[in-house]
Motif scaffolding. Structure first.
Motif: not given
Length: 197
Positions: A48, A52, A55-56, A104, A107, A110, A113-114, A117-118
């Motif tokens: 995860e 992340t 994704l970032e 996305q 994410a 879950n 976990s995310y 971030y979302l």
């Protein structure tokens, strides 16, 4: 100079652009990158954490590119949504956007976990969309609508591959917004004229 972790994130992005998310578990990823699962855990703590970071990195690259595109097109009569759509579906950019949406979706499945971030991601994109809109239309509802239209049509393009139909749909949405603007302007003008009499 990049740290080893930053280099790994870049390598992970490149790997996922080519291979998608089919082998998103630490051992196959580590093997593909010529490293060890232990090293990935050292840098990212978990799968995860790794995703992340990817994704970032993807979000940062795309937001910077979107911001640059807006700056370059600021004198253009073309609508920012059309500019961004054309940029997103171009052959060199489409794989990045497709991977971003795949990540996305993963994410969103879950949120425990995310979730953070979302939320941050939604906020960042909303700020960019708001910057692209005329000042009097920078409402949360309009920002959300523009983002949702783009998201929906991009997912449709990912699912069907039909660039022509989805591009026509973007153009149609822009025309609807332009028509609504003009109607509002005319109504406001008539109302102001009636008030003055």
């Amino acid at each position: 100079m990049q740290t080893r972790k930053e280099t790994l994130v870049d390598e992970l992005v490149e790997y996922m652009l080519v291979n998608g998310l089919s082998n998103v578990s630490l051992r196959p990823l580590a093997e593909a990158l010529g490293t060890s699962a232990r090293l990935l855990i050292y840098h990212f703590e978990s799968k995860e954490g790794l995703l992340t970071e990817v994704l970032e990195r993807m979000q940062t690259r795309l937001r910077q590119s979107f911001g640059t595109m807006l700056e370059r097109g600021s004198g253009s009569s073309e609508r920012p949504l059309k500019q961004f759509w054309d940029w997103a579906i171009a052959a060199r950019n489409f794989p990045y956007l497709r991977l971003l949406y795949e990540l996305q979706i993963l994410a969103a499945q879950n949120p425990e976990s995310y979730g953070q971030y979302l939320q941050q991601n939604a906020s960042n994109w909303s700020e960019l969309i708001a910057m692209a809109l005329p000042e009097n239309e920078r409402t949360p509802a309009m920002v959300t609508l523009v983002g949702a239209v783009f998201d929906g049509l991009f997912l449709e393009l990912m699912s069907t591959g039909d660039r022509k139909r989805t591009t026509l749909a973007i153009h149609h949405f822009i025309k609807l917004v332009d028509d609504a603007r003009e109607t509002s302007r005319v109504t406001h003008k008539k109302s102001a004229k009636a008030s003055a009499n």
